[in-house]
Design a protein around this motif. Structure first.
Motif: not given
Length: 83
Positions: A41-42, A44-46, A48-50, A52
């Motif tokens: 999950m971490l 995947r979140a990182s 997604k931020q990249d 964006r």
């Protein structure tokens, strides 16, 4: 007589432990499973931020190109006025 009862009790306990061996294995694996889910999950979140940030970079790049095109048009107009 006590030895026979102890032997039966040990045999029954052994059978119960064998029947629950799979349950013990699953319970032993659960902390690792939860930890790996948290890590995924971490990650995947990182990611997604990249993406964006990368998208914003692409938009900014396109906007800069449009500004450069406008500046070139103004320079050409200015040169035409001078001539």
């Amino acid at each position: 007589m006590v030895e026979i009862l102890m032997g039966r009790a040990m045999l029954e306990l052994n059978q119960i432990l064998r029947a629950n061996e799979i349950n013990f294995s699953i319970l032993a694996a659960l902390p690792a499973l939860f930890l790996s889910l948290v890590v995924l999950m971490l990650l995947r979140a990182s990611v997604k931020q990249d993406t964006r940030v990368e998208g914003r970079g692409k938009i900014a790049r396109v906007q800069r190109r449009l500004l450069i095109v406008e500046v070139e048009k103004k320079i050409v107009q200015f040169q035409n006025c001078i001539d």
